[in-house]
Write an enzyme that holds these catalytic residues in place. Structure first.
Site, PDB file in Angstrom:
ATOM      1  CE  LYS A 121      -4.047   1.952   2.344  1.00  0.00           C
ATOM      2  NZ  LYS A 121      -3.740   3.336   2.075  1.00  0.00           N
TER       3      LYS A 121
HETATM    4  P1  ATP Z   1      -6.399   5.924   3.427  1.00  0.00           P
HETATM    5  O1  ATP Z   1      -6.924   6.806   4.510  1.00  0.00           O
HETATM    6  O2  ATP Z   1      -5.924   4.603   3.900  1.00  0.00           O
HETATM    7  O3  ATP Z   1      -5.472   6.569   2.449  1.00  0.00           O
HETATM    8  P2  ATP Z   1      -8.566   6.202   1.710  1.00  0.00           P
HETATM    9  O4  ATP Z   1      -9.821   6.415   2.481  1.00  0.00           O
HETATM   10  O5  ATP Z   1      -7.958   7.337   0.984  1.00  0.00           O
HETATM   11  O6  ATP Z   1      -7.589   5.480   2.669  1.00  0.00           O
HETATM   12  P3  ATP Z   1      -8.827   3.546   1.045  1.00  0.00           P
HETATM   13  O7  ATP Z   1      -9.629   2.801   0.078  1.00  0.00           O
HETATM   14  O8  ATP Z   1      -9.280   3.417   2.430  1.00  0.00           O
HETATM   15  O9  ATP Z   1      -8.785   5.060   0.657  1.00  0.00           O
HETATM   16  O10 ATP Z   1      -7.307   3.106   0.892  1.00  0.00           O
HETATM   17  C1  ATP Z   1      -6.873   2.845  -0.378  1.00  0.00           C
HETATM   18  C2  ATP Z   1      -5.966   3.952  -0.867  1.00  0.00           C
HETATM   19  O11 ATP Z   1      -4.633   3.516  -0.774  1.00  0.00           O
HETATM   20  C3  ATP Z   1      -6.225   4.180  -2.332  1.00  0.00           C
HETATM   21  O12 ATP Z   1      -7.119   5.233  -2.530  1.00  0.00           O
HETATM   22  C4  ATP Z   1      -4.865   4.457  -2.919  1.00  0.00           C
HETATM   23  O13 ATP Z   1      -4.654   5.847  -2.977  1.00  0.00           O
HETATM   24  C5  ATP Z   1      -3.884   3.899  -1.921  1.00  0.00           C
HETATM   25  N1  ATP Z   1      -3.129   2.713  -2.404  1.00  0.00           N
HETATM   26  C6  ATP Z   1      -1.799   2.539  -2.305  1.00  0.00           C
HETATM   27  N2  ATP Z   1      -1.417   1.350  -2.782  1.00  0.00           N
HETATM   28  C7  ATP Z   1      -2.521   0.727  -3.221  1.00  0.00           C
HETATM   29  C8  ATP Z   1      -2.779  -0.543  -3.795  1.00  0.00           C
HETATM   30  N3  ATP Z   1      -1.816  -1.429  -4.005  1.00  0.00           N
HETATM   31  N4  ATP Z   1      -4.055  -0.838  -4.099  1.00  0.00           N
HETATM   32  C9  ATP Z   1      -5.056   0.042  -3.865  1.00  0.00           C
HETATM   33  N5  ATP Z   1      -4.872   1.262  -3.317  1.00  0.00           N
HETATM   34  C10 ATP Z   1      -3.617   1.599  -2.977  1.00  0.00           C
END
Ligand code: ATP
Length: 705
Positions: free
Chosen positions: A324
């Site tokens: 991630k």
């Molecule tokens: P966070 O607060 O964790 O950044 P978020 O609410 O913005 O989360 P989430 O769906 O909860 O969004 O977390 C996924 C986010 O992580 C994605 O929006 C993307 O920007 C990031 N990311 C990084 N690596 C990956 C990956 N391998 N697959 C999907 N998303 C990824």
């Protein structure tokens, strides 16, 4: 091309009068007088039905005016009107002195109410023709598009024209629209639901011709109100469908699913309304599929707190574990233009903001990819753009990226190179891949778009996210987790490879298994994507995204600042913000200072009563001042507790008490999130349940030991 005004082969004569703006103003007035979701939906549904019935060409402008926007989210049009232009226009039109106007501001506090009061005594000798929905929308477009040296004057002249013609409630809502603060609880979900229901009850293909005279429409405002307030099911039963309530409900559910799916794949009201009027509900999905150049709403992941939890939720179903990355999400669209072999590229953020101008290095990289792989025709991929150290290619933090300007970046401006880490493929060579399982999308991504490092070091590089598959055994996944933890990765994203099922804890705390597709699910926080962040393997399952909605005056050292700050979650079903906790930790002095500048006392952004959109519910947490809701902050906490003063997630865990966050700590401002993306009551309640399940398990383990 489908665009506003819609190019319809319709029998409505161009000279036909349009739908009056008074109708919309009355609808907005009814909406602002209620918090009942049923009343909101009925009002919106009947408003849209009437527009579809009497003047379909007003549908698109009405959708924009109801949603307080002028254009799709990926090509935003801003009115660019400061408070001074609006005040000046109110003053000119009403003839009031600046002092009298100021007094009105002090008593009402809302520019719409001020304008309403100011104009109430103005008598015009020659009556102005009534404002039309289409006309108002077009004036707003003119205001937004006025550019260059004379723009301020042009904008003001246009505002004054509108204000002179506006009558009664129209004035209030026009001015609120001009201030971009409608204060009506109608957000996207309600508008889409109402649109779907309106189309079931008043299908455009059932309209009778010739055209019904619009005079029936604005005979009186009382008529308008009677029309929008008519109870829906009765009306539907007797006059429109003569079907049972259940049948109607089934139709509503189906129609809502169609409209919402179309919107998440093609978020553009111009296109949606034109297509609906032309081909109706049944044809709209086919007419507006996923399209290169128009962003879809992305899939989101669900939080987990340990590898154990992941294994207990997914069992032995195969998954891919991916790094991630700590960068910026980027949806990259590319297509070859048939004639010149040149590629067109668009890059969109997680919130559909067009970031093409921010990343010329990624645009150039994409063009190189098209040049290198000549069988490639088009694609839409999901990725994370991450800053990298040019010396050794190691990953850098998100902060490095946020230093980049948002617009007009040129290749020579770029100081920090980036790598695009691709993790999903939604469209390839004119084929939509959303319905394919992740295993297949992933393998297509790997085979058609291999890692690529351009010769020009100013360009971005392209890679696949680092990943490992669960078939290698738990040991291999654990080792992969260790590597992620040791590096600059935020943790892991665990993604189900084939459609299967998942274990979920329900409201009573019991777990059950549920089917779980591994298709690409736009706009869903799916359990087929589980995120495991290294920071929250201990402590709370995830950070929360909360909206600052108010504050108290600080004491001692913080006497000049706001502290503590009241934070809220977003309740999408009631369409309001609900206070969840006070936060006074994690802020630097500079941050406090800037906060005070962003929310100066007795200003447009900080007042003693909350008069903004969306509405705010604070329960027993009563701040001294309220902030205009406009930011989202990432907040961590020790745990979630049941609270006697909070009404957040009331009724979800306890009937009498809400939930709160213990020891909240500010992490960062989430510029990439809007209020509608803040954490919800469901999310908070889920966190509470998984925390309780975790505590129980830990205790159980300890007892056994
Ligand atoms: P966070 O607060 O964790 O950044 P978020 O609410 O913005 O989360 P989430 O769906 O909860 O969004 O977390 C996924 C986010 O992580 C994605 O929006 C993307 O920007 C990031 N990311 C990084 N690596 C990956 C990956 N391998 N697959 C999907 N998303 C990824």
């Amino acid at each position: 091309p489908l665009s506003y005004p819609p190019d319809l082969k319709s029998p409505w004569p161009a000279s036909a009068p349009s739908a009056p703006y008074s109708f919309l103003a009355h609808a907005l007035s009814t909406l602002s007088g209620t918090r009942s979701r049923i009343a909101i939906l009925n009002t919106l549904t009947n408003t849209l039905r009437t527009i579809i019935r009497y003047h379909p060409l007003s549908l698109c402008p009405a959708l924009y005016l109801l949603s307080n926007s002028l254009s799709p989210p990926y090509s935003p049009l801003e009115l660019g009107l400061g408070p001074s232009i609006i005040s000046k226009a109110i003053q000119d039109v009403s003839g009031l002195t600046p002092a009298a106007l100021k007094r009105l501001y002090n008593t009402t506090g809302d520019p719409g109410d001020v304008a309403f009061e100011a104009k109430s005594n103005v008598r015009t000798l020659v009556p102005h023709p009534p404002l039309q929905i289409v006309g108002v929308y077009e004036s707003l477009l003119k205001i937004a598009r006025a550019k260059g040296p004379g723009a301020g004057k042009q904008k003001q002249a246009e505002v004054e024209k509108l204000l002179v013609a506006a009558k009664g409630e129209e004035i209030r809502y026009l001015v609120r629209t001009l201030c971009q603060n409608l204060r009506v609880g109608a957000v996207r979900t309600s508008i889409l639901t109402a649109l779907a229901r309106a189309l079931v009850l008043t299908p455009p293909d059932n309209l009778t011709f010739p055209y019904t005279p619009i005079s029936a429409f604005y005979a009186s405002s009382a008529h308008d109100l009677a029309e929008i307030n008519r109870p829906l099911p009765e009306n539907a039963k007797k006059k429109v469908m003569e079907k049972t309530r259940e049948e109607l409900n089934d139709k509503f559910v189906r129609a809502e699913a169609i409209i919402k799916k179309v919107y998440v794949l093609h978020p553009n009201y111009d296109h949606i309304s034109a297509a609906l009027l032309e081909v109706g509900l049944e044809g709209v999905a086919q007419r507006l599929p996923l399209t290169v150049g128009i962003p879809l709403l992305p899939t989101l992941g669900s939080p987990t707190r340990s590898l154990d939890e992941i294994y207990s939720r997914l069992g032995t179903q195969p998954f891919a574990a991916e790094f991630k990355y700590d960068g910026q999400r980027a949806q990259i669209h590319g297509t070859r233009v048939p004639s010149g072999q040149q590629a067109l590229v668009k890059i969109f953020s997680r919130h559909l903001e067009d970031m093409t101008d921010k990343y010329p290095d990624v645009v150039a990289l994409t063009k190189e990819i098209f040049a290198k792989f000549d069988t490639l025709r088009s694609f839409i991929l999901d990725s994370e753009i991450v800053a990298i150290d040019p010396a050794d290619g190691s990953l850098k933090s998100f902060q490095e990226l946020s230093n980049r300007a948002r617009k007009d970046v040129t290749l020579s401006d770029i100081k920090v190179p980036v790598c695009v880490f691709a993790f999903d493929l939604m469209y390839l060579n004119d084929e939509i891949l959303l319905e394919k399982p992740f295993r297949q999308r992933r393998s297509l991504l790997r085979s058609t778009l291999p890692p690529f490092m351009p010769d020009n070091s100013n360009l971005a590089s392209f890679d696949h996210v680092k990943s490992c598959e669960s078939q290698g055994g738990r040991g291999a996944v654990e080792e992969f987790w260790e590597t992620a933890v040791a590096g600059r990765s935020e943790g892991l994203m665990i993604k189900l490879l084939d459609s299967g099922e998942v274990e979920e804890v329900n409201r009573e705390g019991r777990s059950r298994r549920k089917p779980l597709p591994s298709t690409y699910e736009p706009d869903k926080r799916t359990s087929a994507w589980l995120k495991l962040k290294k920071d929250y393997v201990v402590g709370l399952g995830d950070s929360l995204d909360l909206v600052p909605i108010g504050a108290w005056h600080g004491n001692g050292r913080k006497a000049q600042w706001w502290s503590p700050i009241l934070l809220a979650i977003w309740d999408p079903s009631a369409e309001r913000l609900v206070a969840v906790c006070k936060c006074m930790s994690g802020f630097s002095d500079t941050f406090y200072k800037e906060l005070r500048e962003r929310y100066p006392a007795d200003s447009e952004t900080c007042a003693k009563t909350p008069l903004w959109d969306p509405t705010i519910e604070t329960g027993g947490l009563r701040p001294e001042v309220y902030f205009k809701p406009q930011e989202v902050w990432e907040i961590r906490g020790a745990d979630i507790t049941i609270s006697p003063v909070s009404v957040a997630a009331l009724g979800m865990i306890s009937d009498k008490r809400g939930l709160s966050l213990r020891f909240p700590r500010f992490m960062k401002v989430r510029d990439d999130k809007s209020i509608g993306n803040a954490s919800t009551p469901e999310f908070l309640a889920d966190m509470y349940r998984s925390q309780q399940a975790y505590v129980k398990k830990e205790r159980g383990g300890a007892d056994e030991g």
